[in-house]
Enzyme design. Structure first.
Site, mmCIF file in Angstrom:
data_model
loop_
_atom_site.group_PDB
_atom_site.id
_atom_site.type_symbol
_atom_site.label_atom_id
_atom_site.label_comp_id
_atom_site.label_asym_id
_atom_site.label_seq_id
_atom_site.Cartn_x
_atom_site.Cartn_y
_atom_site.Cartn_z
ATOM 1 N N PRO A 56 0.821 -1.221 0.000
ATOM 2 C CA PRO A 56 0.000 0.000 0.000
ATOM 3 C C PRO A 56 0.849 1.263 0.000
ATOM 4 O O PRO A 56 0.378 2.323 -0.400
ATOM 5 C CB PRO A 56 -0.800 -0.094 1.310
ATOM 6 N N GLU A 98 1.062 -8.339 8.352
ATOM 7 C CA GLU A 98 1.095 -6.865 8.427
ATOM 8 C C GLU A 98 2.049 -6.265 7.400
ATOM 9 O O GLU A 98 2.325 -5.067 7.416
ATOM 10 C CB GLU A 98 1.488 -6.405 9.840
ATOM 11 N N ARG A 143 -3.037 -8.083 -21.262
ATOM 12 C CA ARG A 143 -3.924 -7.666 -22.355
ATOM 13 C C ARG A 143 -3.266 -6.646 -23.282
ATOM 14 O O ARG A 143 -3.746 -6.411 -24.380
ATOM 15 C CB ARG A 143 -5.272 -7.195 -21.825
ATOM 16 N N ASP A 177 -8.863 2.025 -25.029
ATOM 17 C CA ASP A 177 -9.241 1.874 -23.618
ATOM 18 C C ASP A 177 -9.032 3.160 -22.829
ATOM 19 O O ASP A 177 -8.241 4.012 -23.224
ATOM 20 C CB ASP A 177 -8.384 0.784 -22.954
HETATM 21 N N1 SAM Z 1 0.070 -3.150 7.463
HETATM 22 C C1 SAM Z 1 0.049 -2.820 6.079
HETATM 23 C C2 SAM Z 1 -0.360 -1.364 5.918
HETATM 24 O O1 SAM Z 1 -1.214 -0.906 6.676
HETATM 25 O O2 SAM Z 1 0.136 -0.720 4.984
HETATM 26 C C3 SAM Z 1 -0.945 -3.687 5.307
HETATM 27 C C4 SAM Z 1 -0.480 -5.064 5.069
HETATM 28 S S1 SAM Z 1 -1.601 -5.974 4.092
HETATM 29 C C5 SAM Z 1 -2.716 -6.598 5.275
HETATM 30 C C6 SAM Z 1 -0.704 -7.398 3.593
HETATM 31 C C7 SAM Z 1 -0.110 -7.321 2.210
HETATM 32 O O3 SAM Z 1 -1.146 -7.079 1.259
HETATM 33 C C8 SAM Z 1 0.912 -6.237 1.938
HETATM 34 O O4 SAM Z 1 2.186 -6.607 2.368
HETATM 35 C C9 SAM Z 1 0.839 -6.077 0.443
HETATM 36 O O5 SAM Z 1 1.638 -7.035 -0.229
HETATM 37 C C10 SAM Z 1 -0.615 -6.375 0.153
HETATM 38 N N2 SAM Z 1 -1.435 -5.175 -0.064
HETATM 39 C C11 SAM Z 1 -2.420 -4.711 0.732
HETATM 40 N N3 SAM Z 1 -2.991 -3.615 0.229
HETATM 41 C C12 SAM Z 1 -2.357 -3.370 -0.931
HETATM 42 C C13 SAM Z 1 -2.498 -2.357 -1.914
HETATM 43 N N4 SAM Z 1 -3.373 -1.364 -1.805
HETATM 44 N N5 SAM Z 1 -1.687 -2.420 -3.010
HETATM 45 C C14 SAM Z 1 -0.774 -3.398 -3.125
HETATM 46 N N6 SAM Z 1 -0.597 -4.383 -2.215
HETATM 47 C C15 SAM Z 1 -1.373 -4.369 -1.133
#
Ligand code: SAM
Length: 220
Positions: A89, A116, A153, A168
């Site tokens: 994220p 996490e 794609r 697109d």
């Molecule tokens: N504790 C982290 C935070 O609040 O930023 C969130 C961890 S999430 C539960 C677990 C995993 O999901 C991350 O390590 C990532 O690989 C993936 N993930 C979650 N949200 C994402 C997003 N918006 N974009 C990309 N990967 C995401």
């Protein structure tokens, strides 16, 4: 052939989506190859542990650096030219332009987190960090799948009509696609814009462009 390596704790996540429609046809046609790499296989302790509690305390567990980094090294060994993308994220927002950029590479490696998230030091072993958007998924796999699908794609010869991808949303000048209509001409009292029935292609073109620009403005 374009390749994708998916570093994950849940390889089975990708089975169903990659076995239907456009991705499955691209794989069958030899345009793309997809390989999953189980991060847990690189854990060296007897319980194959891939997570641990955070220093400083706090809830949840983190992806440990050793197995994750070992899995990245294995991916780089297999494809020394690979571009490793961590899904997180906190990464830069994934865009259509980025998808297009990836099609010019020989292949990509997509690293999915769980729990996490990752021990921060893992960031030093990847080439780029990408986010799907401002929300939190329970794992990186849905994000990796979206990136992979958007790239597939755009690969040459994947879509029946190469024009589809050019038209697109987010492609030409970054604007959205225009509204589309198909039969029936009247659906539950709702008609089709007159201009689309006119056969006047210049006027249709003008109307579509104006609609696309208006939609893009409305969304900003
Ligand atoms: N504790 C982290 C935070 O609040 O930023 C969130 C961890 S999430 C539960 C677990 C995993 O999901 C991350 O390590 C990532 O690989 C993936 N993930 C979650 N949200 C994402 C997003 N918006 N974009 C990309 N990967 C995401």
């Amino acid at each position: 052939m374009f390749y994708a390596q998916l570093l994950t704790l849940f390889p089975e996540f990708f089975d169903s989506p990659l076995s239907c429609s456009i991705p499955s046809r691209a794989i069958a046609a030899g345009i793309v190859s997809v390989e999953t790499i189980q991060i847990r296989d690189f854990a060296t302790d007897k319980h194959h542990k891939v997570d641990d509690s955070p220093y400083g305390g706090g809830p949840g567990m983190l992806m440990k650096p050793e197995p994750v980094v070992a899995s990245i090294r294995a991916a780089r060994e297999k494809h020394p030219d690979t571009h490793v993308v961590m899904l997180t994220p906190s990464g830069a927002r994934f865009t259509q332009a980025k998808a297009l950029e990836f099609t010019e590479k020989p292949g990509i490696t997509l690293l999915s987190g769980r729990y996490e998230g990752f021990d921060e030091r893992i960031c030093d072993y990847v080439d780029e960090e990408l986010s799907l958007g401002d929300y939190v998924l329970s794992g990186g796999e849905p994000a990796a799948l979206c990136v992979l699908d958007a790239v597939i794609r755009l690969l040459p010869d994947v879509l029946g009509s190469p024009e589809s991808a050019v038209l697109d949303s987010f492609t030409e000048e970054g604007i959205l696609d225009w509204p589309h209509y198909t039969r029936p001409e009247l659906f539950e009292g709702k008609g089709v814009p007159e201009v689309l029935l006119s056969g006047n292609h210049a006027e249709i073109g003008k109307w579509r462009r104006a609609q696309a620009i208006q939609r893009s403005k409305n969304r900003d």
